[in-house]
Design a protein around this motif. Structure first.
Motif, PDB file in Angstrom:
ATOM      1  N   THR A 194       0.816  -1.229   0.000  1.00 55.00           N
ATOM      2  CA  THR A 194       0.000   0.000   0.000  1.00 55.00           C
ATOM      3  C   THR A 194       0.848   1.277   0.000  1.00 55.00           C
ATOM      4  OG1 THR A 194      -0.167  -0.014   2.412  1.00 55.00           O
ATOM      5  CG2 THR A 194      -1.905  -1.155   1.209  1.00 55.00           C
ATOM      6  N   LYS A 195       2.096   1.180   0.447  1.00 57.66           N
ATOM      7  CA  LYS A 195       3.014   2.339   0.489  1.00 57.66           C
ATOM      8  C   LYS A 195       2.336   3.590   1.065  1.00 57.66           C
ATOM      9  CE  LYS A 195       6.008   1.081  -3.401  1.00 57.66           C
ATOM     10  NZ  LYS A 195       5.563  -0.302  -3.501  1.00 57.66           N
ATOM     11  N   PRO A 196       1.861   3.523   2.303  1.00 56.89           N
ATOM     12  CA  PRO A 196       1.143   4.679   2.856  1.00 56.89           C
ATOM     13  C   PRO A 196       2.075   5.826   3.243  1.00 56.89           C
ATOM     14  CG  PRO A 196       1.384   2.990   4.530  1.00 56.89           C
ATOM     15  CD  PRO A 196       1.985   2.423   3.274  1.00 56.89           C
ATOM     16  N   ASP A 197       1.519   7.037   3.262  1.00 55.33           N
ATOM     17  CA  ASP A 197       2.246   8.185   3.828  1.00 55.33           C
ATOM     18  C   ASP A 197       2.035   8.212   5.337  1.00 55.33           C
ATOM     19  OD1 ASP A 197       2.991   9.687   1.289  1.00 55.33           O
ATOM     20  OD2 ASP A 197       0.833   9.371   1.029  1.00 55.33           O
ATOM     21  N   GLU A 198       0.828   7.799   5.750  1.00 58.22           N
ATOM     22  CA  GLU A 198       0.463   7.855   7.173  1.00 58.22           C
ATOM     23  C   GLU A 198      -0.194   6.539   7.580  1.00 58.22           C
ATOM     24  OE1 GLU A 198      -2.175  11.247   7.386  1.00 58.22           O
ATOM     25  OE2 GLU A 198      -0.618  12.602   6.642  1.00 58.22           O
ATOM     26  N   VAL A 199       0.140   6.075   8.777  1.00 58.07           N
ATOM     27  CA  VAL A 199      -0.525   4.886   9.325  1.00 58.07           C
ATOM     28  C   VAL A 199      -1.242   5.285  10.608  1.00 58.07           C
ATOM     29  CG1 VAL A 199      -0.182   2.617  10.406  1.00 58.07           C
ATOM     30  CG2 VAL A 199       1.088   3.200   8.329  1.00 58.07           C
ATOM     31  N   TYR A 200      -2.514   4.934  10.690  1.00 57.82           N
ATOM     32  CA  TYR A 200      -3.295   5.169  11.907  1.00 57.82           C
ATOM     33  C   TYR A 200      -3.559   3.810  12.541  1.00 57.82           C
ATOM     34  CZ  TYR A 200      -3.940   9.826   9.979  1.00 57.82           C
ATOM     35  OH  TYR A 200      -3.720  11.084   9.470  1.00 57.82           O
ATOM     36  N   HIS A 201      -2.950   3.609  13.695  1.00 56.32           N
ATOM     37  CA  HIS A 201      -3.035   2.275  14.314  1.00 56.32           C
ATOM     38  C   HIS A 201      -4.136   2.265  15.371  1.00 56.32           C
ATOM     39  CE1 HIS A 201      -2.101  -1.477  16.055  1.00 56.32           C
ATOM     40  NE2 HIS A 201      -1.491  -1.005  17.117  1.00 56.32           N
ATOM     41  N   LEU A 202      -5.298   1.749  14.978  1.00 56.73           N
ATOM     42  CA  LEU A 202      -6.476   1.736  15.857  1.00 56.73           C
ATOM     43  C   LEU A 202      -6.814   0.331  16.342  1.00 56.73           C
ATOM     44  CD1 LEU A 202      -8.785   3.983  13.614  1.00 56.73           C
ATOM     45  CD2 LEU A 202      -7.115   4.738  15.311  1.00 56.73           C
ATOM     46  N   ALA A 203      -6.223  -0.685  15.723  1.00 53.73           N
ATOM     47  CA  ALA A 203      -6.596  -2.065  16.066  1.00 53.73           C
ATOM     48  C   ALA A 203      -6.190  -2.403  17.489  1.00 53.73           C
ATOM     49  CB  ALA A 203      -5.922  -3.032  15.091  1.00 53.73           C
ATOM     50  N   ALA A 204      -7.093  -3.074  18.202  1.00 54.38           N
ATOM     51  CA  ALA A 204      -6.790  -3.512  19.574  1.00 54.38           C
ATOM     52  C   ALA A 204      -7.871  -4.478  20.035  1.00 54.38           C
ATOM     53  CB  ALA A 204      -6.766  -2.311  20.525  1.00 54.38           C
ATOM     54  N   GLN A 205      -7.586  -5.212  21.092  1.00 54.23           N
ATOM     55  CA  GLN A 205      -8.674  -5.859  21.840  1.00 54.23           C
ATOM     56  C   GLN A 205      -9.090  -4.749  22.800  1.00 54.23           C
ATOM     57  OE1 GLN A 205     -11.176  -6.742  23.862  1.00 54.23           O
ATOM     58  NE2 GLN A 205      -9.661  -7.200  25.441  1.00 54.23           N
ATOM     59  N   SER A 206     -10.172  -4.053  22.494  1.00 57.67           N
ATOM     60  CA  SER A 206     -10.431  -2.776  23.161  1.00 57.67           C
ATOM     61  C   SER A 206     -11.522  -2.831  24.225  1.00 57.67           C
ATOM     62  CB  SER A 206     -10.801  -1.717  22.121  1.00 57.67           C
ATOM     63  OG  SER A 206     -12.023  -2.086  21.525  1.00 57.67           O
TER      64      SER A 206
ATOM     65  N   GLY B 248       0.999  -5.919  19.258  1.00 58.96           N
ATOM     66  CA  GLY B 248       0.500  -5.497  17.944  1.00 58.96           C
ATOM     67  C   GLY B 248       1.051  -4.123  17.575  1.00 58.96           C
ATOM     68  N   THR B 249       1.164  -3.246  18.572  1.00 61.42           N
ATOM     69  CA  THR B 249       1.700  -1.899  18.325  1.00 61.42           C
ATOM     70  C   THR B 249       3.193  -1.987  17.980  1.00 61.42           C
ATOM     71  OG1 THR B 249       0.085  -1.088  19.886  1.00 61.42           O
ATOM     72  CG2 THR B 249       1.868   0.427  19.319  1.00 61.42           C
ATOM     73  N   LEU B 250       3.900  -2.827  18.726  1.00 63.75           N
ATOM     74  CA  LEU B 250       5.324  -3.039  18.423  1.00 63.75           C
ATOM     75  C   LEU B 250       5.478  -3.564  16.988  1.00 63.75           C
ATOM     76  CD1 LEU B 250       8.355  -3.424  19.183  1.00 63.75           C
ATOM     77  CD2 LEU B 250       7.726  -5.703  19.976  1.00 63.75           C
ATOM     78  N   ASN B 251       4.651  -4.528  16.623  1.00 59.75           N
ATOM     79  CA  ASN B 251       4.753  -5.103  15.271  1.00 59.75           C
ATOM     80  C   ASN B 251       4.541  -4.043  14.193  1.00 59.75           C
ATOM     81  OD1 ASN B 251       5.218  -7.639  16.335  1.00 59.75           O
ATOM     82  ND2 ASN B 251       3.062  -8.263  16.230  1.00 59.75           N
ATOM     83  N   MET B 252       3.605  -3.134  14.423  1.00 62.40           N
ATOM     84  CA  MET B 252       3.354  -2.071  13.442  1.00 62.40           C
ATOM     85  C   MET B 252       4.579  -1.163  13.328  1.00 62.40           C
ATOM     86  SD  MET B 252       0.400  -2.551  12.118  1.00 62.40           S
ATOM     87  CE  MET B 252       0.435  -1.069  11.125  1.00 62.40           C
ATOM     88  N   LEU B 253       5.128  -0.779  14.484  1.00 62.02           N
ATOM     89  CA  LEU B 253       6.289   0.127  14.487  1.00 62.02           C
ATOM     90  C   LEU B 253       7.495  -0.536  13.811  1.00 62.02           C
ATOM     91  CD1 LEU B 253       5.866   1.426  18.117  1.00 62.02           C
ATOM     92  CD2 LEU B 253       6.012   2.917  16.109  1.00 62.02           C
ATOM     93  N   GLU B 254       7.712  -1.780  14.140  1.00 62.67           N
ATOM     94  CA  GLU B 254       8.859  -2.497  13.585  1.00 62.67           C
ATOM     95  C   GLU B 254       8.681  -2.678  12.074  1.00 62.67           C
ATOM     96  OE1 GLU B 254      11.598  -2.784  14.881  1.00 62.67           O
ATOM     97  OE2 GLU B 254      12.625  -4.470  13.949  1.00 62.67           O
ATOM     98  N   GLY B 255       7.448  -2.950  11.665  1.00 68.56           N
ATOM     99  CA  GLY B 255       7.156  -3.076  10.228  1.00 68.56           C
ATOM    100  C   GLY B 255       7.498  -1.781   9.503  1.00 68.56           C
ATOM    101  N   ILE B 256       7.073  -0.661  10.078  1.00 68.43           N
ATOM    102  CA  ILE B 256       7.340   0.642   9.452  1.00 68.43           C
ATOM    103  C   ILE B 256       8.847   0.911   9.423  1.00 68.43           C
ATOM    104  CG2 ILE B 256       7.071   3.146   9.804  1.00 68.43           C
ATOM    105  CD1 ILE B 256       4.200   2.548  10.738  1.00 68.43           C
ATOM    106  N   ARG B 257       9.511   0.607  10.513  1.00 66.14           N
ATOM    107  CA  ARG B 257      10.965   0.831  10.568  1.00 66.14           C
ATOM    108  C   ARG B 257      11.679   0.042   9.456  1.00 66.14           C
ATOM    109  NH1 ARG B 257      15.750  -1.090  12.568  1.00 66.14           N
ATOM    110  NH2 ARG B 257      14.879  -3.071  13.241  1.00 66.14           N
ATOM    111  N   LEU B 258      11.213  -1.181   9.223  1.00 66.15           N
ATOM    112  CA  LEU B 258      11.878  -2.010   8.218  1.00 66.15           C
ATOM    113  C   LEU B 258      11.492  -1.625   6.795  1.00 66.15           C
ATOM    114  CD1 LEU B 258      11.519  -5.481   9.996  1.00 66.15           C
ATOM    115  CD2 LEU B 258      13.601  -4.113   9.742  1.00 66.15           C
ATOM    116  N   VAL B 259      10.223  -1.251   6.593  1.00 60.94           N
ATOM    117  CA  VAL B 259       9.756  -0.994   5.220  1.00 60.94           C
ATOM    118  C   VAL B 259      10.072   0.443   4.779  1.00 60.94           C
ATOM    119  CG1 VAL B 259       7.694  -0.852   3.732  1.00 60.94           C
ATOM    120  CG2 VAL B 259       7.958  -2.769   5.316  1.00 60.94           C
ATOM    121  N   ASP B 260       9.735   1.413   5.601  1.00 62.83           N
ATOM    122  CA  ASP B 260       9.993   2.815   5.251  1.00 62.83           C
ATOM    123  C   ASP B 260       9.850   3.687   6.492  1.00 62.83           C
ATOM    124  OD1 ASP B 260      10.089   5.390   4.355  1.00 62.83           O
ATOM    125  OD2 ASP B 260       8.393   5.228   2.944  1.00 62.83           O
ATOM    126  N   LYS B 261      10.977   4.077   7.022  1.00 64.32           N
ATOM    127  CA  LYS B 261      11.022   4.855   8.274  1.00 64.32           C
ATOM    128  C   LYS B 261      10.336   6.221   8.172  1.00 64.32           C
ATOM    129  CE  LYS B 261      14.568   6.046  10.546  1.00 64.32           C
ATOM    130  NZ  LYS B 261      15.898   6.497  10.896  1.00 64.32           N
TER     131      LYS B 261
END
Ligand code: GDD
Length: 338
Positions: free
Chosen positions: A71-83, A102-115
């Motif tokens: 998807t190559k996003p400019d912005e990621v909004y991380h709303l997913a959770a067991q809320s 899940g939040t760590l996974n999102m951050l790490e994904g962004i760091r690896l794909v496009d900081k």
């Protein structure tokens, strides 16, 4: 070129309002959802044709990487959770996995794909828990009171840590309770408005609640998503409290909901024997099954920083919010036969 946003938790209440808001700003919106046997369109049906749905799971790092690459996003909004807070005691491990890791996974994904991808993390006022000062602001120490709150504290700190470790543009929105007609029915506000509408339409006699004296700072989800977006439009990443600054009890929410349908509720008794009556008919009972092992008694947010820096403030007052929710439930239920 249109800006691209990826929202996790697209099927939730905030996912719906945020996607609608971003579409109005001209964004191309990608919504990440986890495959389940449930209907994912329940909330997002009105906008489903305008967004791109992509399958991924925040506890599956590989799927996150693929979604980010595709998807190559400019912005990621991380709303997913067991809320849902009570479920965090019954599903304690998966709450930690989804909401914290899940939040760590999102951050790490962004760091690896496009900081350079900007990241919004949905932190929560539940982190303040047993409040250490009133009102709560960005500098108020956390004291979470549920496994969910503890998991959100992890999400908050790992977001801050990625900002400081890797100089990434990542923000925490410390949102106080936000409600709407799209709120799932197990959360207290929608449980109340839906039940009151059913009672008004004579489809139900009474409903049961837990702690009537819990107090929350309730705002409208539609107002709050704008603050998420504003955080990512600043020159510098930071963390912000988003709230109305007003607090009301569950009891007041019930009273106001009945007022909307022209009914006046009167309370009798105490503790688990307390009941709410309208014209001598019991319409609300207390059931200790809805009490929590550890409760957050009262939350009140101070969003001065968001006002000053983001130019954001909540526009919907408590009474308007209750009215909007009750009227929407009445409208929906008119078409239901039983
Ligand atoms: N759900 C529910 N059901 N809550 C009840 C009931 C009931 O029958 N009776 C009383 N309550 C009280 C709860 O004990 C709690 O103090 C309050 O109503 C609000 O409960 P919820 O609506 O379930 O929301 P929450 O405050 O626990 O959590 C929500 O807000 C957080 C932000 O502070 C969720 O949206 C979280 O995901 C969010 O982070």
């Amino acid at each position: 070129m249109k800006k691209k946003a990826l929202c996790t938790g697209i099927t939730g209440q905030a996912g719906f309002y945020l996607a609608k808001f971003l579409l109005s700003k001209g964004y191309e919106v990608y919504g990440m959802y986890r495959r389940t046997s449930l209907d994912i369109g329940e909330r997002i049906d009105p906008i489903i044709k305008d967004i791109h749905l992509v399958e991924g799971d925040v506890i599956d790092p590989d799927s996150i990487i693929k979604v980010l690459q595709e998807t190559k996003p400019d912005e990621v909004y991380h709303l997913a959770a067991q809320s849902f807070v009570p479920a965090s005691w019954t599903q304690v491990f998966s709450t930690g996995q989804i909401t914290a890791l899940g939040t760590l996974n999102m951050l790490e994904g962004i760091r690896l794909v496009d900081k350079n991808i900007k990241f919004y993390n949905a932190a929560s006022s539940e982190m303040f828990g047993k409040v250490q000062e009133t009102p709560q602001k960005e500098s108020t120490p956390f004291y979470p009171r549920s496994p969910y709150g503890v998991a959100k504290v992890y999400g908050y700190w790992i977001t801050k840590n990625y900002r400081e470790s890797y100089n990434m543009f990542v923000c925490n929105g410390i949102l106080f309770n936000h409600e709407s007609p799209k709120r799932p029915k197990q959360f207290v506000t929608r449980k109340i408005t839906n039940s009151v509408a059913k009672i008004k339409l004579e489809k139900q006699e009474y409903f049961e609640l837990g702690n009537l004296d819990a107090r929350r700072d309730w705002g409208f989800a539609g107002d709050y998503v704008e603050a998420m977006w504003k955080m990512l439009q600043q020159d510098k990443p930071d963390d912000y409290v988003i709230s109305t600054g007003e607090t009301h009890s569950v009891r007041e929410f019930v009273e106001e909901s009945f007022k909307v349908v022209g009914m006046n509720i009167v309370w009798e008794g105490e503790g688990i024997n307390e009941v709410g009556k309208v014209d001598e008919n019991i319409v609300v009972k207390v059931n200790p099954k809805f009490y929590r092992p550890a409760e957050v008694d009262v939350l009140t947010g101070d969003c001065t920083k968001a006002k000053n820096i983001l130019g954001w403030q909540s526009n919907t007052k408590f009474k308007e919010l209750v009215k909007m929710m009750v009227e929407s439930d009445l409208e929906d239920l008119k078409w239901v036969l039983i």
